[in-house]
Design a protein around this motif. Structure first.
Motif, PDB file in Angstrom:
ATOM      1  N   PRO A   1       0.810  -1.238   0.000  1.00 55.08           N
ATOM      2  CA  PRO A   1       0.000   0.000   0.000  1.00 55.08           C
ATOM      3  C   PRO A   1       0.836   1.278   0.000  1.00 55.08           C
ATOM      4  O   PRO A   1       0.343   2.329  -0.420  1.00 55.08           O
ATOM      5  CB  PRO A   1      -0.826  -0.125   1.284  1.00 55.08           C
ATOM      6  CG  PRO A   1      -0.043  -1.065   2.157  1.00 55.08           C
ATOM      7  CD  PRO A   1       0.612  -2.028   1.220  1.00 55.08           C
ATOM      8  N   ASP A   2       2.082   1.207   0.437  1.00 52.96           N
ATOM      9  CA  ASP A   2       2.911   2.406   0.525  1.00 52.96           C
ATOM     10  C   ASP A   2       3.800   2.610  -0.701  1.00 52.96           C
ATOM     11  O   ASP A   2       4.595   3.558  -0.741  1.00 52.96           O
ATOM     12  CB  ASP A   2       3.791   2.346   1.777  1.00 52.96           C
ATOM     13  CG  ASP A   2       2.958   2.291   3.052  1.00 52.96           C
ATOM     14  OD1 ASP A   2       1.894   2.937   3.080  1.00 52.96           O
ATOM     15  OD2 ASP A   2       3.372   1.597   4.010  1.00 52.96           O
ATOM     16  N   VAL A   3       3.696   1.724  -1.681  1.00 52.84           N
ATOM     17  CA  VAL A   3       4.510   1.830  -2.895  1.00 52.84           C
ATOM     18  C   VAL A   3       3.646   2.432  -4.004  1.00 52.84           C
ATOM     19  O   VAL A   3       2.516   1.986  -4.237  1.00 52.84           O
ATOM     20  CB  VAL A   3       5.044   0.448  -3.325  1.00 52.84           C
ATOM     21  CG1 VAL A   3       5.893   0.581  -4.583  1.00 52.84           C
ATOM     22  CG2 VAL A   3       5.860  -0.183  -2.201  1.00 52.84           C
ATOM     23  N   TYR A   4       4.167   3.442  -4.669  1.00 56.43           N
ATOM     24  CA  TYR A   4       3.396   4.135  -5.700  1.00 56.43           C
ATOM     25  C   TYR A   4       3.073   3.205  -6.867  1.00 56.43           C
ATOM     26  O   TYR A   4       3.875   2.347  -7.236  1.00 56.43           O
ATOM     27  CB  TYR A   4       4.157   5.360  -6.218  1.00 56.43           C
ATOM     28  CG  TYR A   4       4.205   6.481  -5.218  1.00 56.43           C
ATOM     29  CD1 TYR A   4       3.161   7.395  -5.111  1.00 56.43           C
ATOM     30  CD2 TYR A   4       5.287   6.624  -4.357  1.00 56.43           C
ATOM     31  CE1 TYR A   4       3.191   8.413  -4.179  1.00 56.43           C
ATOM     32  CE2 TYR A   4       5.334   7.637  -3.420  1.00 56.43           C
ATOM     33  CZ  TYR A   4       4.284   8.533  -3.330  1.00 56.43           C
ATOM     34  OH  TYR A   4       4.317   9.539  -2.401  1.00 56.43           O
ATOM     35  N   ARG A   5       1.895   3.405  -7.448  1.00 53.84           N
ATOM     36  CA  ARG A   5       1.424   2.587  -8.559  1.00 53.84           C
ATOM     37  C   ARG A   5       1.149   3.497  -9.767  1.00 53.84           C
ATOM     38  O   ARG A   5       0.141   4.213  -9.801  1.00 53.84           O
ATOM     39  CB  ARG A   5       0.157   1.808  -8.160  1.00 53.84           C
ATOM     40  CG  ARG A   5       0.376   0.856  -7.011  1.00 53.84           C
ATOM     41  CD  ARG A   5      -0.919   0.212  -6.532  1.00 53.84           C
ATOM     42  NE  ARG A   5      -1.880   1.188  -6.024  1.00 53.84           N
ATOM     43  CZ  ARG A   5      -1.818   1.746  -4.817  1.00 53.84           C
ATOM     44  NH1 ARG A   5      -0.841   1.408  -3.974  1.00 53.84           N
ATOM     45  NH2 ARG A   5      -2.727   2.619  -4.428  1.00 53.84           N
ATOM     46  N   PHE A   6       2.076   3.482 -10.732  1.00 55.03           N
ATOM     47  CA  PHE A   6       1.923   4.238 -11.976  1.00 55.03           C
ATOM     48  C   PHE A   6       1.458   3.280 -13.061  1.00 55.03           C
ATOM     49  O   PHE A   6       2.056   2.215 -13.247  1.00 55.03           O
ATOM     50  CB  PHE A   6       3.259   4.861 -12.395  1.00 55.03           C
ATOM     51  CG  PHE A   6       3.574   6.163 -11.712  1.00 55.03           C
ATOM     52  CD1 PHE A   6       3.587   7.347 -12.430  1.00 55.03           C
ATOM     53  CD2 PHE A   6       3.856   6.210 -10.364  1.00 55.03           C
ATOM     54  CE1 PHE A   6       3.873   8.543 -11.809  1.00 55.03           C
ATOM     55  CE2 PHE A   6       4.156   7.399  -9.732  1.00 55.03           C
ATOM     56  CZ  PHE A   6       4.163   8.579 -10.451  1.00 55.03           C
ATOM     57  N   VAL A   7       0.423   3.652 -13.769  1.00 52.91           N
ATOM     58  CA  VAL A   7      -0.153   2.799 -14.806  1.00 52.91           C
ATOM     59  C   VAL A   7      -0.036   3.495 -16.155  1.00 52.91           C
ATOM     60  O   VAL A   7      -0.447   4.655 -16.306  1.00 52.91           O
ATOM     61  CB  VAL A   7      -1.626   2.453 -14.514  1.00 52.91           C
ATOM     62  CG1 VAL A   7      -2.195   1.583 -15.627  1.00 52.91           C
ATOM     63  CG2 VAL A   7      -1.762   1.768 -13.157  1.00 52.91           C
ATOM     64  N   THR A   8       0.537   2.799 -17.129  1.00 56.85           N
ATOM     65  CA  THR A   8       0.501   3.251 -18.519  1.00 56.85           C
ATOM     66  C   THR A   8      -0.509   2.381 -19.242  1.00 56.85           C
ATOM     67  O   THR A   8      -0.289   1.181 -19.434  1.00 56.85           O
ATOM     68  CB  THR A   8       1.888   3.115 -19.176  1.00 56.85           C
ATOM     69  OG1 THR A   8       2.834   3.889 -18.439  1.00 56.85           O
ATOM     70  CG2 THR A   8       1.839   3.619 -20.613  1.00 56.85           C
TER      71      THR A   8
ATOM     72  N   ASN B   1      16.184  17.201 -10.291  1.00 53.05           N
ATOM     73  CA  ASN B   1      15.487  15.957 -10.574  1.00 53.05           C
ATOM     74  C   ASN B   1      14.115  15.919  -9.918  1.00 53.05           C
ATOM     75  O   ASN B   1      13.919  16.460  -8.816  1.00 53.05           O
ATOM     76  CB  ASN B   1      16.313  14.761 -10.085  1.00 53.05           C
ATOM     77  CG  ASN B   1      17.111  14.134 -11.217  1.00 53.05           C
ATOM     78  OD1 ASN B   1      16.879  14.427 -12.384  1.00 53.05           O
ATOM     79  ND2 ASN B   1      18.032  13.251 -10.877  1.00 53.05           N
ATOM     80  N   VAL B   2      13.177  15.266 -10.589  1.00 53.82           N
ATOM     81  CA  VAL B   2      11.819  15.106 -10.065  1.00 53.82           C
ATOM     82  C   VAL B   2      11.680  13.701  -9.505  1.00 53.82           C
ATOM     83  O   VAL B   2      11.822  12.717 -10.238  1.00 53.82           O
ATOM     84  CB  VAL B   2      10.765  15.339 -11.172  1.00 53.82           C
ATOM     85  CG1 VAL B   2       9.364  15.053 -10.641  1.00 53.82           C
ATOM     86  CG2 VAL B   2      10.852  16.764 -11.682  1.00 53.82           C
ATOM     87  N   ASP B   3      11.437  13.598  -8.219  1.00 57.37           N
ATOM     88  CA  ASP B   3      11.181  12.299  -7.614  1.00 57.37           C
ATOM     89  C   ASP B   3       9.800  11.826  -8.047  1.00 57.37           C
ATOM     90  O   ASP B   3       8.891  12.628  -8.244  1.00 57.37           O
ATOM     91  CB  ASP B   3      11.254  12.416  -6.097  1.00 57.37           C
ATOM     92  CG  ASP B   3      11.472  11.060  -5.443  1.00 57.37           C
ATOM     93  OD1 ASP B   3      10.770  10.774  -4.466  1.00 57.37           O
ATOM     94  OD2 ASP B   3      12.313  10.292  -5.920  1.00 57.37           O
ATOM     95  N   LEU B   4       9.649  10.518  -8.204  1.00 57.92           N
ATOM     96  CA  LEU B   4       8.380   9.995  -8.709  1.00 57.92           C
ATOM     97  C   LEU B   4       7.206  10.350  -7.804  1.00 57.92           C
ATOM     98  O   LEU B   4       6.092  10.590  -8.280  1.00 57.92           O
ATOM     99  CB  LEU B   4       8.486   8.472  -8.876  1.00 57.92           C
ATOM    100  CG  LEU B   4       9.415   8.011 -10.006  1.00 57.92           C
ATOM    101  CD1 LEU B   4       9.620   6.511  -9.947  1.00 57.92           C
ATOM    102  CD2 LEU B   4       8.867   8.417 -11.357  1.00 57.92           C
ATOM    103  N   ASN B   5       7.446  10.402  -6.495  1.00 55.29           N
ATOM    104  CA  ASN B   5       6.332  10.747  -5.596  1.00 55.29           C
ATOM    105  C   ASN B   5       5.904  12.205  -5.755  1.00 55.29           C
ATOM    106  O   ASN B   5       4.772  12.565  -5.430  1.00 55.29           O
ATOM    107  CB  ASN B   5       6.689  10.440  -4.141  1.00 55.29           C
ATOM    108  CG  ASN B   5       7.831  11.295  -3.618  1.00 55.29           C
ATOM    109  OD1 ASN B   5       8.499  11.983  -4.394  1.00 55.29           O
ATOM    110  ND2 ASN B   5       8.062  11.255  -2.331  1.00 55.29           N
TER     111      ASN B   5
END
Length: 486
Positions: A171-178, A291-295
């Motif tokens: 639940p604490d890991v980001y989920r990016f969907v393409t 740099n842009v962090d994913l979060n």
């Protein structure tokens, strides 16, 4: 250094993923001249060579002997084994860990219910174990990147089932969907059903979704073919691929590692999406002055949790692995990124409302270049009244291979509602006649309620974006100031 895992689902997801790993290897080779396993490489690859105690001493290939020391942090899933089997026989076969593959033979029959309700339940434990194995190789897991199509059965069904598993177990890991959306002329008659059923899952369980439209990809490839005559004639425009060291599985230059066969019809389209992912992850793989962090993408571009669909565009445009439009001036690159011809969905964001926008620049550019172009573009773009300065900027010092710089834009823009409205209308036209519904409801666990609730979810998303866009022409009156009597 954080790590990310790429989950490739279905034929489309695996083909795009294969292109992504090819490009990522090429970029690391261009930067990592000595072929050393370092932190940037470890962000998406792990070392499997136990002969070296210190990771800094691990060569990517030495002398005459081949040391296959890298494995992609990838999980490959498909209910038809053809594409994955082909990948495991191709030039990148050594990069994939066969213990992180999951295939079947019968496929999902272009049916979301078969993928989600049947195969999802059948393979739940295996999927969990496979993903857990990949996660255990990470020291600091930050993000899952899920790549899949919306129109087919495996991509939409199994893909969204995996998304639910990721939310439940990590639940604490980001989920990016393409997510690749079908065009109106799609030859899969049930693609509107699959797409709308999958969208409810994306809305509820993803942190960020990058919708890609097939028709937009087709139009971009045609645009490039008009600009590059060699593409029209089918002539190969590949340059030689130098290697880091003899035997290394990382190759440098623009040739890449997947040039043993002629390209397939969808390869040009897949390369566009793969380049999007390469640019999106560049700040996680390389250093940069800003740099842009994913979060930060979710934090800055998603003001409302359900409205996490980001419109993407990029420049320069790539068609095949090695051919892109000629380099343009830096300022022109910013202008192009906001034109409708560079969007990866069929929409014009300039005519709609921006909730927020990210500019992710790579290469030979300065912060002042970004600021100057923001000031130049701002008068022509409409931002919502409560976020007039809603810009997120990033600058990665490593450019794409063969280019001085590149620009990826991610925008939370109300123009995405047009794509969703068209999809909803196609769904309704089918569902009014209950066409093909019986193919879904005969699957255990699938009910008509799934159709109606998914349609309601999509309608609600369209209504929310429409409501926000109405503020572009009729902004609400300013809040009254509080007068304090002394």
């Amino acid at each position: 250094m954080t790590q990310s895992i790429v989950v490739q689902v279905g034929q489309c997801g695996n083909q795009i993923g294969c292109r992504f790993w090819d490009l990522a290897l090429r970029e690391h080779a261009a930067v990592n001249k000595n072929g050393v396993y370092d932190e940037p490489v470890s962000s998406f690859f792990r070392n499997v060579d136990s002969r070296y105690d210190d990771p800094a001493d691990i060569p990517l290939g030495t002398g005459k002997g081949k040391i296959r020391s890298l494995k992609a942090r990838a999980v490959l899933v498909d209910m038809e084994e053809g594409v994955v089997s082909e990948m495991m026989k191709g030039p990148l076969k050594e990069v994939f860990d066969f213990k992180q593959l999951l295939t079947d033979v019968s496929g999902s029959g272009n049916n979301w219910a078969v993928g989600h309700k049947m195969y999802g339940s059948q393979y739940q434990e295996t999927l969990s174990d496979t993903i857990r194995r990949a996660a255990e190789f990470c020291d600091c897991l930050q993000c899952f990147f899920l790549i899949h199509s919306m129109g087919g059965g495996t991509g939409s069904g199994v893909g969204t089932y995996i998304l639910n598993l990721l939310e439940e177990e990590y639940p604490d890991v980001y989920r990016f969907v393409t997510a690749v959306y079908p065009s109106a002329e799609d030859d899969v008659i049930t693609s509107p059903y699959n797409s709308v059923l999958a969208m409810r899952e994306l809305t509820e369980h993803a942190d960020c979704v990058l919708p890609i439209e097939n028709q937009a990809l087709v139009d971009i490839v045609e645009k490039i073919s008009r600009a590059v005559p060699s593409l029209r004639t089918g002539k190969r425009v590949y340059s030689a691929a130098g290697q880091v060291k003899s035997g290394s599985e990382i190759s440098s230059g623009q040739g890449g590692v997947t040039k043993t066969k002629d390209e397939k019809p969808f390869d040009s389209m897949n390369n566009l999406v793969a380049n999007l992912l390469v640019n999106l992850t560049s700040s996680a793989r390389f250093e940069g002055s800003l740099n842009v962090d994913l979060n930060e993408i979710t934090m800055n571009l998603v003001p409302f949790p359900r409205l996490h669909y980001l419109v993407s565009s990029q420049t320069p445009l790539y068609a095949s692995s090695d051919v892109c439009l000629p380099p343009t001036r830096l300022d022109q690159m910013f202008s192009d990124a906001f034109s409708k011809d560079h969007q990866l969905i069929k929409a014009d964001p300039k005519h709609s409302l921006y909730l927020a926008c990210a500019l992710m620049v790579r290469g030979n550019a300065e912060i002042s270049d970004i600021r100057r172009n923001i000031d130049r573009l701002k008068p022509h773009l409409k931002f919502i009244h409560w976020n007039l300065e809603g810009w997120k900027t990033g600058l990665c010092s490593v450019p794409p291979v063969g280019q001085p710089y590149s620009l990826l834009t991610l925008a939370n823009n109300t123009c995405v509602r047009h794509t969703f409205t068209e999809l909803r209308d196609r769904f309704v036209r089918l569902y009014k006649r209950k066409a093909h519904v019986h193919h879904y409801t005969h699957i255990d666990g699938m009910e008509l309620l799934d159709f109606t609730e998914s349609l309601e979810s999509l309608t609600a998303i369209v209504a929310e974006y429409t409501g926000l866009e109405s503020q572009m022409h009729n902004p609400p009156p300013p809040e009254p100031r509080l007068n304090i009597v002394m």
